[in-house]
Design an enzyme around this catalytic site. Structure first.
Site, short mmCIF file in Angstrom:
data_model
loop_
_atom_site.label_atom_id
_atom_site.label_comp_id
_atom_site.label_asym_id
_atom_site.label_seq_id
_atom_site.Cartn_x
_atom_site.Cartn_y
_atom_site.Cartn_z
N GLY A 279 0.76 -6.42 5.50
CA GLY A 279 0.64 -5.02 5.16
C GLY A 279 1.77 -4.17 5.72
O GLY A 279 2.92 -4.26 5.29
N THR B 61 -7.87 -3.69 -2.06
CA THR B 61 -8.86 -2.63 -1.81
C THR B 61 -9.70 -2.37 -3.06
O THR B 61 -9.92 -1.24 -3.46
CB THR B 61 -8.17 -1.33 -1.31
OG1 THR B 61 -7.17 -1.66 -0.34
CG2 THR B 61 -9.19 -0.42 -0.63
N ARG C 168 0.82 -1.20 0.00
CA ARG C 168 0.00 0.00 0.00
C ARG C 168 0.86 1.26 0.00
O ARG C 168 1.76 1.40 0.82
CB ARG C 168 -0.92 0.02 1.23
CG ARG C 168 -1.99 1.11 1.18
CD ARG C 168 -2.86 1.09 2.45
NE ARG C 168 -3.38 -0.23 2.73
CZ ARG C 168 -4.46 -0.75 2.17
NH1 ARG C 168 -5.14 -0.04 1.27
NH2 ARG C 168 -4.86 -1.98 2.48
N LYS D 71 -10.18 -14.12 3.11
CA LYS D 71 -9.22 -13.57 4.06
C LYS D 71 -9.97 -13.13 5.32
O LYS D 71 -10.93 -12.36 5.25
CB LYS D 71 -8.42 -12.42 3.45
CG LYS D 71 -9.16 -11.12 3.24
CD LYS D 71 -8.19 -10.00 2.84
CE LYS D 71 -8.85 -8.64 2.85
NZ LYS D 71 -7.93 -7.56 2.50
N GLU E 112 0.06 -7.63 -4.05
CA GLU E 112 -1.12 -6.82 -4.36
C GLU E 112 -0.81 -5.34 -4.12
O GLU E 112 -0.18 -4.97 -3.13
CB GLU E 112 -2.33 -7.23 -3.52
CG GLU E 112 -2.21 -6.96 -2.04
CD GLU E 112 -3.54 -7.05 -1.30
OE1 GLU E 112 -4.22 -6.01 -1.19
OE2 GLU E 112 -3.87 -8.13 -0.81
N GLY F 195 -2.21 -7.51 11.38
CA GLY F 195 -1.46 -7.68 12.62
C GLY F 195 -0.54 -8.88 12.66
O GLY F 195 -0.09 -9.27 13.73
#
Length: 209
Positions: free
Chosen positions: A183, A73, A21, A133, A44, A163
């Site tokens: 992430g 997203t 991201r 997910k 991704e 997390g």
């Protein structure tokens, strides 16, 4: 090759999905190469990143069939076609949007929507999801995932996202998780390729411990 077979192929090489991201098109190839060289095979680019389709295009062109590249997203059905046109082959969403899932399934793309309850899980599967997910995973825990797997079909890959740390993966795997989405623990906007490589190695090594 079906969408499920394609996903299983890359999860079999490494059950980690890199969520980059905030990556920019100028950095996408070097970040993607750092991830790939250190074992990660699924990447991704969330669509709330800067010019995400260009990043997906560059990653898909540079990594080819060696990696499974696509978007995260994804919130609207029309975005699925945009991702496919850019070379993306995986559609990841934070929620269960039946129209997005159906659009991805219709195009033969891997669809991984986010869910939290069994009701959402079965709604996603009914719409054509390839995998699921559990998100946010840190709000549930391995015990919840294990309980859900008593009813979710065993051929559906279930990934934990949110997390996840390099030293916290094995309780999830023991509970039945097939992999993880990574992430902020793996990538932050502006992070160098060297920093990304070091974090990727830590996660891959965490799987082996």
């Amino acid at each position: 090759m079906s969408a499920l077979e394609r996903l299983e192929l890359y999860l079999g090489e490494c059950p980690l999905i890199a969520i980059v991201r905030g990556v920019t098109p100028d950095d996408a190839e070097t970040i993607g190469q750092a991830l790939f060289e250190n074992g990660i095979r699924i990447i991704e680019v969330p669509l709330n990143s800067p010019d995400p389709l260009k990043s997906i295009e560059r990653l898909a062109a540079s990594l080819g069939d060696s990696a499974l590249v696509g978007a995260g997203t994804v919130l609207k059905p029309h975005q699925v076609a945009d991702v496919r046109a850019a070379g993306g082959r995986i559609i990841v969403s934070p929620n269960v949007n039946k129209d997005v899932i159906a659009a991805a399934a219709s195009d033969g793309l891997v669809s991984i929507p986010g869910y939290f309850t069994p009701t959402e899980a079965f709604q996603a599967l009914d719409a054509g999801a390839t995998a699921l997910k559990l998100f946010p995973a840190e709000a549930a825990g391995p015990t919840v995932l294990k309980a859900q797997l008593a009813v979710i079909p065993t051929d559906v890959p279930l990934l934990a996202v949110g997390g996840i740390k390099p030293d916290s993966m094995h309780p999830w795997l023991d509970a039945g998780a097939r992999g993880f989405g990574l992430g902020g623990g793996l990538y932050q906007p502006g992070q160098t390729a060297a920093e990304t490589a070091a974090k990727a190695r830590a996660y891959v090594e965490g799987l082996r411990r």
